[in-house]
Design a protein around this motif. Structure first.
Motif, PDB file in Angstrom:
ATOM      1  N   THR A 257     -33.565  69.607 -77.850  1.00  0.00           N
ATOM      2  CA  THR A 257     -34.214  70.718 -77.272  1.00  0.00           C
ATOM      3  C   THR A 257     -35.565  70.718 -76.536  1.00  0.00           C
ATOM      4  O   THR A 257     -36.071  71.512 -75.947  1.00  0.00           O
ATOM      5  CB  THR A 257     -34.407  71.917 -78.668  1.00  0.00           C
ATOM      6  OG1 THR A 257     -35.019  71.265 -79.687  1.00  0.00           O
ATOM      7  CG2 THR A 257     -33.100  72.239 -79.015  1.00  0.00           C
ATOM      8  N   ARG A 258     -36.057  69.433 -76.750  1.00  0.00           N
ATOM      9  CA  ARG A 258     -37.303  69.259 -76.040  1.00  0.00           C
ATOM     10  C   ARG A 258     -37.185  69.270 -74.521  1.00  0.00           C
ATOM     11  O   ARG A 258     -37.914  69.596 -73.867  1.00  0.00           O
ATOM     12  CB  ARG A 258     -37.956  67.894 -76.161  1.00  0.00           C
ATOM     13  CG  ARG A 258     -38.420  67.542 -77.646  1.00  0.00           C
ATOM     14  CD  ARG A 258     -38.872  66.148 -77.946  1.00  0.00           C
ATOM     15  NE  ARG A 258     -39.326  65.803 -79.221  1.00  0.00           N
ATOM     16  CZ  ARG A 258     -39.433  64.471 -79.775  1.00  0.00           C
ATOM     17  NH1 ARG A 258     -39.635  63.450 -78.936  1.00  0.00           N
ATOM     18  NH2 ARG A 258     -39.995  64.446 -80.773  1.00  0.00           N
ATOM     19  N   GLN A 259     -35.902  69.207 -74.175  1.00  0.00           N
ATOM     20  CA  GLN A 259     -35.512  69.294 -72.579  1.00  0.00           C
ATOM     21  C   GLN A 259     -35.115  70.833 -72.537  1.00  0.00           C
ATOM     22  O   GLN A 259     -33.939  71.145 -72.678  1.00  0.00           O
ATOM     23  CB  GLN A 259     -34.158  68.341 -72.422  1.00  0.00           C
ATOM     24  CG  GLN A 259     -34.883  66.836 -72.432  1.00  0.00           C
ATOM     25  CD  GLN A 259     -33.498  66.086 -71.957  1.00  0.00           C
ATOM     26  OE1 GLN A 259     -32.960  66.383 -70.967  1.00  0.00           O
ATOM     27  NE2 GLN A 259     -33.108  64.877 -72.666  1.00  0.00           N
ATOM     28  N   GLU A 260     -36.093  71.539 -72.277  1.00  0.00           N
ATOM     29  CA  GLU A 260     -35.978  73.234 -72.545  1.00  0.00           C
ATOM     30  C   GLU A 260     -34.800  73.595 -71.256  1.00  0.00           C
ATOM     31  O   GLU A 260     -34.971  73.035 -70.066  1.00  0.00           O
ATOM     32  CB  GLU A 260     -37.094  73.918 -72.018  1.00  0.00           C
ATOM     33  CG  GLU A 260     -37.190  75.379 -72.360  1.00  0.00           C
ATOM     34  CD  GLU A 260     -38.586  75.733 -72.244  1.00  0.00           C
ATOM     35  OE1 GLU A 260     -38.491  77.140 -72.131  1.00  0.00           O
ATOM     36  OE2 GLU A 260     -39.368  75.065 -71.987  1.00  0.00           O
ATOM     37  N   GLY A 261     -33.723  74.344 -71.619  1.00  0.00           N
ATOM     38  CA  GLY A 261     -32.660  74.923 -70.805  1.00  0.00           C
ATOM     39  C   GLY A 261     -31.513  73.713 -70.524  1.00  0.00           C
ATOM     40  O   GLY A 261     -30.825  74.180 -69.799  1.00  0.00           O
TER      41      GLY A 261
ATOM     42  N   ASP B 240     -27.977  74.517 -69.671  1.00  0.00           N
ATOM     43  CA  ASP B 240     -27.020  75.074 -71.049  1.00  0.00           C
ATOM     44  C   ASP B 240     -25.936  74.482 -70.986  1.00  0.00           C
ATOM     45  O   ASP B 240     -24.848  75.229 -71.340  1.00  0.00           O
ATOM     46  CB  ASP B 240     -27.204  76.548 -70.561  1.00  0.00           C
ATOM     47  CG  ASP B 240     -28.389  77.169 -70.665  1.00  0.00           C
ATOM     48  OD1 ASP B 240     -29.186  76.922 -71.609  1.00  0.00           O
ATOM     49  OD2 ASP B 240     -28.590  78.085 -70.018  1.00  0.00           O
TER      50      ASP B 240
END
Length: 337
Positions: free
Chosen positions: A65-69, A45
């Motif tokens: 956002t493909r790298q979640e979180g 985040d």
């Protein structure tokens, strides 16, 4: 004779066993506290801005956002707004869509590690796809310390100075107002000397000299007051308790070497509530960002200092009461049944 000597022999043996067990335990704990966060460093985040028309930034945001979180995306209307957000320490960087093409804004002064990570994540991906992204360092780290190594290295000495001040005040038997004045005076001198070394001599801090000295002094006072206050309430073991918190938790959890959002959860958040983490964040704010986002860490350090000095005063008051109650109890006549 053998029966009488048994307890005397058992005491040293138990102490030896305690040392044999505790030393590896402390070593394992130190390795966990320092090595685990370093081995798990990754964005979590991490505040990152995206600026430009929604239609133009949609593709960039989708890739991020493909790298979640990994990233917490903040939207801005244009490059000026994104720059202002970086200077206010709301985000670590921003991807801006301009007429010339995409542009990456970073702030190596906030964290050289994060700035490098953003370059790899944004410009590296663009290069792999045959494109190019221009990088602009909005708030650059000082030329004398481009990697932020000197600032990161200041966390441990300040923690040691605070622990030493609190321990010396306790071991010398200083109490009450005298102890508080000694802690404040020692911390003020540490702040002045540290600012003279880091700003005037090494040139690794580039903000207001007095604000930096105050920050360095407050960081030292927060630790010193906490150590002395804990010792005033718990006795000499209080020194070890607070030293453990500062050295084994505060120092490795501070995020000074990268960023709080780069540490495993909830380590980064915990570290910012401890003096080393709050101190390093405040120092970056006053040294490179004209005090932006300084209120939170300043209040945390003040909270530690005030509570510590309050504990010193409370411990002194309790000792005085015990001394006054002792003679009274001895003079009280025994009741005859």
């Amino acid at each position: 004779m053998s029966t009488a000597s048994a307890p005397a022999t058992r005491g040293p043996a138990l102490r030896a066993i305690a040392v044999v067990v505790l030393v590896p335990l402390l070593s394992a704990l130190a390795l966990w506290a320092f090595a685990w966060p370093a081995a798990r460093t990754a964005p979590r985040d991490l505040p990152l801005g995206v600026a430009g028309p929604p239609a133009a930034t949609a593709g960039i945001e989708e890739k991020l956002t493909r790298q979640e979180g990994a990233f917490e995306i903040h939207h801005y209307a244009d490059e000026a707004a994104a720059r202002a957000a970086i200077e206010d320490r709301n985000v670590y960087g921003a991807v801006v869509v301009t007429a010339r093409g995409p542009e990456l804004l970073t702030a190596s002064a906030a964290s050289p590690v994060v700035a490098q990570l953003l370059q790899q994540a944004v410009t590296g991906r663009a290069a792999a796809e045959g494109g190019a992204v221009r990088t602009v360092d909005v708030v650059a780290a000082p030329a004398a310390d481009p990697r932020g190594a000197a600032l990161n290295a200041s966390v441990l000495p300040l923690a040691i100075a605070g622990i030493a001040a609190g321990a010396v005040v306790t071991l010398l038997g200083l109490r009450g107002v005298r102890a508080a004045l000694t802690l404040v005076g020692a911390a003020a001198l540490v702040g002045l000397v540290a600012a003279a070394l880091a700003h005037s001599w090494l040139g690794v801090l580039t903000g207001d000299w007095w604000a930096e000295a105050a920050t360095l002094g407050l960081s030292t006072l927060a630790v010193g007051a906490a150590v002395a206050g804990c010792a005033a309430l718990l006795g000499t073991p209080g020194i070890g308790a607070m030293a453990f918190v500062v050295m084994f938790l505060g120092n490795p959890f501070s995020g000074a070497a990268s960023a709080p959002q780069m540490l495993p959860e909830p380590v980064g958040a915990i570290g910012q509530w401890l003096p080393p983490g709050a101190g390093s964040t405040l120092l970056r704010s006053v040294a490179f960002f004209d005090g932006a986002a300084a209120t939170g860490p300043a209040l945390i350090l003040t909270w530690w200092a005030v509570l510590g000095l309050g504990a010193v005063a409370l411990g002194d008051a309790l000792k005085r009461r015990r001394k006054e109650d002792g003679p009274t109890a001895e003079r009280r006549p025994a009741l005859v049944g």
